[in-house]
Design an enzyme around this catalytic site. Sequence first.
Site, PDB file in Angstrom:
ATOM      1  CD  GLU A 121     -43.689  58.976  92.012  1.00  0.00           C
ATOM      2  OE1 GLU A 121     -43.041  60.124  92.542  1.00  0.00           O
ATOM      3  OE2 GLU A 121     -44.488  59.232  91.569  1.00  0.00           O
ATOM      4  CE  LYS A 250     -60.692  58.604  77.492  1.00  0.00           C
ATOM      5  NZ  LYS A 250     -60.937  57.203  77.349  1.00  0.00           N
ATOM      6  CG  ASP A 325     -61.006  56.750  80.894  1.00  0.00           C
ATOM      7  OD1 ASP A 325     -59.934  56.443  80.775  1.00  0.00           O
ATOM      8  OD2 ASP A 325     -61.662  56.983  79.825  1.00  0.00           O
ATOM      9  CG  HIS A 421     -37.247  60.504  96.549  1.00  0.00           C
ATOM     10  ND1 HIS A 421     -38.105  59.389  95.891  1.00  0.00           N
ATOM     11  CD2 HIS A 421     -37.558  61.694  96.252  1.00  0.00           C
ATOM     12  CE1 HIS A 421     -39.188  60.273  95.408  1.00  0.00           C
ATOM     13  NE2 HIS A 421     -38.920  61.564  95.560  1.00  0.00           N
TER      14      HIS A 421
END
Length: 426
Positions: A121, A250, A325, A421
């Site tokens: 990103e 998760k 993870d 941006h």
Amino acid sequence: MTADADPDATETDEAGGPAAADFERAAELAAEVSDGDRRLHELDDNADPDTAAAARRLLVEDQSGAELSSIGSYGFPAEAAEPNIENMIGTVQVPLGVVGPVDINGGALDDERYLPLATTEGALLASVNRGCSVINRAGGATARVTKAGMTRAPVFRVDDVAEGLALVEWVREHGDELREAAESTTNHGELQDVTPYVVGNNVYLRFRYDTKDAMGMNMVTIATKEACELVEAETSASLVALSGNLCTDKKPAAINAVEGRGRSVTADVVVPREVVDAKLHTTPEAIAEINTRKNLIGSAKAGSFGFNAHVANPVAAMFLATGQDEAQVVEGANAITTAEVTDDGDLYFSVSLASLEIGTVGGGTKLPTQSEALDILGVRGGGDPAGSNADALAEAIAVGSLAGELSLLAALGSRHLSSAHESLGR
């Protein structure tokens, strides 16, 4: 199928990698799989890891028409990744950058550190780096781990609620025996407590462990299995599943937001008004209002578990960099950002991450590139005392998140988000 072209043009050192592969043997193995004489997962039993990976690449290239030369160019032996992946064909490289150094006044990490972030990103590191600069101008960020404990919650079946309450009483009366059973499976994990929940004829036991410097999911699963065998042997309850989803792993879950999982950590900073004006081009009042209306009210209206702007961004980037993870970014982004104007007119700003599941030993932390990223932070391997390296990593991630939140809210306050941006071409 042919092996006329070697897709692995980039060589590595003699320790392993594509240059160590036997491509003639790889072509033979790929043909055997294609002909149905051998299964894909059997390649590792018939060749070294790099040759097996090369065979799979040839097979995939032949069947898909894809050119996998970049995927097949990696800088460490495939053997190093064996505990972390099956059917390896190569690696996916994510750009890695650093921000800082940022001044962290933590309980486990009290120093200036560069923070490694891996992401695709654009503008993310520029934004977080701006936040780090502001934090340094403010004298550094304070960070503390407020709670630690990895959980596993099996579900048991009982006949009725009376039997369920009997199981609850048994658990409360036999905590020492459960602890002894669970800890017999590990040299490092310590069972902290077991919290029961009764739902009809279901009883969930939420085991919580101190896993030291390991993230500890495998550790607590094995330990809890041993404890469950004791429960079944001594009570009438029947184990249905070793994980009953009350852990919760998760998945977004309110229990993790309230009770925590892994490490709960908070970072905060007081930014002088003049620094907010000069560096962030806005005011403490504007940032506080945006935080309330966006991160708190807006998130509440959306039913979000994360009351923040984009904590998932620095969390995910530091997870990828340091071998965590990545699926547990779901819980890692479970954070609340607060902002208020102090009596002196300065900006108090904080981020509290409720369920940061991380470690500095085991899992992906042992991969060569991820180990080096942990070295950047000075937290590779086990800490002294045990658990201190994982605490330090948690504090670093919290401060990175603090910097990212501060910078983004300021960009919204100054109306500079889109222009930033645009100017960076992203």
